[in-house]
Design a protein around this motif. Structure first.
Motif, mmCIF file in Angstrom:
data_model
loop_
_atom_site.group_PDB
_atom_site.id
_atom_site.type_symbol
_atom_site.label_atom_id
_atom_site.label_comp_id
_atom_site.label_asym_id
_atom_site.label_seq_id
_atom_site.Cartn_x
_atom_site.Cartn_y
_atom_site.Cartn_z
ATOM 1 N N ILE A 169 0.853 -1.193 0.000
ATOM 2 C CA ILE A 169 0.000 0.000 0.000
ATOM 3 C C ILE A 169 0.890 1.244 0.000
ATOM 4 N N GLN A 170 0.811 1.991 -1.079
ATOM 5 C CA GLN A 170 1.591 3.221 -1.196
ATOM 6 C C GLN A 170 0.910 4.345 -0.408
ATOM 7 N N THR A 171 1.690 5.359 -0.086
ATOM 8 C CA THR A 171 1.110 6.537 0.553
ATOM 9 C C THR A 171 0.290 7.312 -0.469
ATOM 10 N N GLU A 172 -0.981 7.405 -0.226
ATOM 11 C CA GLU A 172 -1.878 8.109 -1.131
ATOM 12 C C GLU A 172 -3.115 8.552 -0.369
ATOM 13 N N ARG A 173 -3.889 9.384 -0.990
ATOM 14 C CA ARG A 173 -5.105 9.889 -0.363
ATOM 15 C C ARG A 173 -6.158 8.787 -0.311
ATOM 16 N N ALA A 174 -6.934 8.756 0.785
ATOM 17 C CA ALA A 174 -7.998 7.751 0.942
ATOM 18 C C ALA A 174 -9.042 8.299 1.913
ATOM 19 N N PHE A 175 -10.159 7.599 1.979
ATOM 20 C CA PHE A 175 -11.210 7.949 2.933
ATOM 21 C C PHE A 175 -11.285 6.854 3.990
ATOM 22 N N LEU A 176 -11.492 7.269 5.226
ATOM 23 C CA LEU A 176 -11.549 6.334 6.345
ATOM 24 C C LEU A 176 -12.726 6.695 7.232
ATOM 25 N N ASP A 177 -13.572 5.699 7.552
ATOM 26 C CA ASP A 177 -14.722 5.907 8.430
ATOM 27 C C ASP A 177 -14.357 5.557 9.865
ATOM 28 N N VAL A 178 -14.603 6.493 10.768
ATOM 29 C CA VAL A 178 -14.392 6.273 12.197
ATOM 30 C C VAL A 178 -15.763 6.280 12.863
ATOM 31 N N TYR A 179 -16.103 5.175 13.526
ATOM 32 C CA TYR A 179 -17.449 4.993 14.063
ATOM 33 C C TYR A 179 -17.530 5.418 15.528
ATOM 34 N N LEU A 180 -18.701 5.958 15.873
ATOM 35 C CA LEU A 180 -19.002 6.313 17.254
ATOM 36 C C LEU A 180 -19.912 5.245 17.854
ATOM 37 N N ALA A 181 -20.088 5.278 19.158
ATOM 38 C CA ALA A 181 -20.826 4.211 19.846
ATOM 39 C C ALA A 181 -22.302 4.169 19.480
ATOM 40 N N ASP A 182 -22.861 5.261 18.951
ATOM 41 C CA ASP A 182 -24.271 5.251 18.561
ATOM 42 C C ASP A 182 -24.486 4.739 17.144
ATOM 43 N N GLY A 183 -23.425 4.279 16.487
ATOM 44 C CA GLY A 183 -23.538 3.731 15.135
ATOM 45 C C GLY A 183 -23.252 4.732 14.042
ATOM 46 N N SER A 184 -23.211 6.013 14.366
ATOM 47 C CA SER A 184 -22.882 7.030 13.360
ATOM 48 C C SER A 184 -21.387 6.986 13.073
ATOM 49 N N ASN A 185 -20.970 7.631 12.009
ATOM 50 C CA ASN A 185 -19.556 7.630 11.668
ATOM 51 C C ASN A 185 -19.116 8.987 11.150
ATOM 52 N N ILE A 186 -17.828 9.235 11.259
ATOM 53 C CA ILE A 186 -17.203 10.440 10.731
ATOM 54 C C ILE A 186 -16.259 10.002 9.619
ATOM 55 N N ARG A 187 -16.464 10.515 8.427
ATOM 56 C CA ARG A 187 -15.603 10.151 7.294
ATOM 57 C C ARG A 187 -14.457 11.146 7.202
ATOM 58 N N LEU A 188 -13.243 10.611 7.207
ATOM 59 C CA LEU A 188 -12.048 11.444 7.161
ATOM 60 C C LEU A 188 -11.347 11.311 5.818
ATOM 61 N N ASP A 189 -10.800 12.408 5.351
ATOM 62 C CA ASP A 189 -9.944 12.442 4.169
ATOM 63 C C ASP A 189 -8.509 12.330 4.670
ATOM 64 N N ILE A 190 -7.889 11.177 4.468
ATOM 65 C CA ILE A 190 -6.593 10.894 5.100
ATOM 66 C C ILE A 190 -5.542 10.511 4.070
ATOM 67 N N GLN A 191 -4.330 10.294 4.562
ATOM 68 C CA GLN A 191 -3.273 9.614 3.835
ATOM 69 C C GLN A 191 -3.186 8.195 4.377
ATOM 70 N N THR A 192 -2.966 7.223 3.511
ATOM 71 C CA THR A 192 -2.909 5.827 3.952
ATOM 72 C C THR A 192 -1.801 5.594 4.974
ATOM 73 N N SER A 193 -0.827 6.490 5.041
ATOM 74 C CA SER A 193 0.292 6.359 5.975
ATOM 75 C C SER A 193 0.057 7.100 7.283
ATOM 76 N N ASP A 194 -1.127 7.650 7.491
ATOM 77 C CA ASP A 194 -1.422 8.350 8.742
ATOM 78 C C ASP A 194 -1.488 7.367 9.910
ATOM 79 N N THR A 195 -0.886 7.735 11.024
ATOM 80 C CA THR A 195 -0.887 6.884 12.211
ATOM 81 C C THR A 195 -2.199 7.029 12.979
ATOM 82 N N ALA A 196 -2.433 6.090 13.892
ATOM 83 C CA ALA A 196 -3.636 6.137 14.725
ATOM 84 C C ALA A 196 -3.649 7.395 15.586
ATOM 85 N N GLU A 197 -2.486 7.804 16.065
ATOM 86 C CA GLU A 197 -2.401 9.012 16.882
ATOM 87 C C GLU A 197 -2.919 10.222 16.113
ATOM 88 N N ARG A 198 -2.516 10.323 14.848
ATOM 89 C CA ARG A 198 -2.938 11.435 14.011
ATOM 90 C C ARG A 198 -4.433 11.370 13.722
#
Length: 410
Positions: free
Chosen positions: A87-116
């Motif tokens: 997996i090369q470093t490139e732009r991607a979308f990542l869904d982060v879910y909350l406990a109520d089932g909703s999610n926040i879609r992030l515009d990320i780099q595939t090389s972004d760490t969990a901390e970031r």
């Protein structure tokens, strides 16, 4: 959960004189010895053994937060993960879910760490930066029967996008949950609307998924408070409910009080609570207190017969009526449990340190040193990751995490 990486990628990084050698130069003997290399063509069994050794090496390295926070290690591990799954470093979308089932879609780099990713998500929700440390990212599964399984805590240096690719067959999601084991710490988060909402959503989820056990009266009060959307009062009441603030593991097998018993495990509030089903069709509830636990270790036992799932065990040394004995839990969530134990110990240490400082202010000088000594010697904890072929009854001294506890569990 096992680490997933390529032996070739790990060897390549080593041969370059990169990650591993630089870590040795920077941190000396804190970095364990790198597993020796096979110079002949490896058979399948040799490759499996090599992979297990590399897994153990990375598990032991991550016990030291000074190492895992270093730029060298983060770059080393980022390269290792990306090379494994190409997996090369490139732009991607990542869904982060909350406990109520909703999610926040992030515009990320595939090389972004969990901390970031955690920082970006929580800031997007309006959480105060000083409160970010009370939350973490987790991989979890929603089952068809309504059960919720928290698979593992995501390490800060881990690449969530890449890890999700390695777990496609498990149908995991990435979500945010609070990350502390002492329910009383809720009070520190009540004045921020974003953190209050996160706590409330998770509490509602745990009630629906039967993670907590309210009495009939408590349940009626909780339902009324929920109908009135009184979040603060709801959270105040639920702190009195049994198992609130605990992490519930999937049913597993344990060897206590005898081998082959199934158990429901709740870990939190300075205990491992086990509801054990005995062979005589009876149940026994046992509470293993964290202050009577001396050491623990996670062991990789190998794949199951069908080869589809890894077998893990966590064993801990416990003082039962003056006698030390090993208690074994066979669970695929062994690393999550290990992470919870580390977190409880670190919270105990912080509390003891704070109380010690307050006592020093109030106590005469003649008694300060003895009081401080008793606090520091309260508990010694060891943990480690070992493979079946190198099983040790006690972890090595270098695996001691009392002075360098870290919440990562890989």
């Amino acid at each position: 959960m096992k680490l997933h990486f390529s032996i070739t990628a790990a060897e390549e990084l080593r041969e370059r004189g990169g990650g591993r050698y630089v870590l040795r130069q920077l941190f000396g003997n804190a970095v364990p010895a790198f597993p020796p290399k096979f110079y002949l063509v490896m058979t399948k069994s040799m490759a499996d053994e090599r992979r297990s050794q590399l897994e153990q090496y990375l598990q032991n390295v991550t016990l030291d937060s000074n190492i895992t926070n270093s730029d060298v290690f983060i770059a080393f591990f980022r390269k290792l993960q990306q090379d494994t799954f190409k997996i090369q470093t490139e732009r991607a979308f990542l869904d982060v879910y909350l406990a109520d089932g909703s999610n926040i879609r992030l515009d990320i780099q595939t090389s972004d760490t969990a901390e970031r990713i955690l920082e970006v998500t929580l800031c997007k929700m309006g959480l105060s930066r000083e409160l970010i440390k009370y939350f973490s990212l987790f991989f979890f599964q929603d089952h068809d029967d309504g059960a919720l399984s928290v698979v593992k805590k995501v390490a800060e240096f881990e690449l969530p996008y890449v890890s999700l690719q390695s777990m496609k067959e498990l149908h995991c999601k990435l979500g945010i949950r609070k990350w502390y084991m002492d329910p009383s710490l809720d009070t520190l988060l009540m004045d921020c609307r974003a953190s209050l909402n996160l706590l409330y959503m998770q509490a509602i989820q745990e009630v629906k998924r039967n993670w907590v056990k309210p009495t009939e009266g408590q349940m009626q009060e909780l339902e009324l408070l929920q109908e009135n959307a009184n979040k603060a009062k709801f959270l105040e009441l639920i702190r009195e409910v049994q198992f609130y603030g605990y992490v519930r593991l999937d049913p597993c097998i344990c060897d206590y009080p005898e081998g082959g018993c199934s158990a429901d495990i709740y870990v939190g509030n300075n205990e491992i609570n086990c509801c054990i089903k005995l062979p005589i069709n009876q149940t026994k509830e046992v509470s293993f207190k964290i202050n009577r636990l001396r050491s623990w270790q996670v062991t990789f036992l190998g794949a199951t017969k069908d080869g589809e799932e890894d077998t893990l065990e966590l064993r801990f040394e416990y003082n039962d009526s003056g006698t030390w004995q090993w208690i074994i839990l066979y669970t695929k969530q062994a690393f999550l449990l290990s992470s919870c134990l580390k977190k409880m110990i670190s919270e105990q240490m912080m509390k003891a340190s704070k109380e010690g400082q307050e006592m020093e202010i109030e106590m005469p000088k003649s008694t300060k040193s003895s009081k401080k000594s008793s606090i520091q010697q309260k508990q010694v904890v060891h943990s480690g990751f070992i493979s079946r072929k190198r099983f040790l009854v006690r972890p090595n001294e270098e695996d001691c995490v009392f002075e360098k506890i870290r919440e990562e569990d890989l």
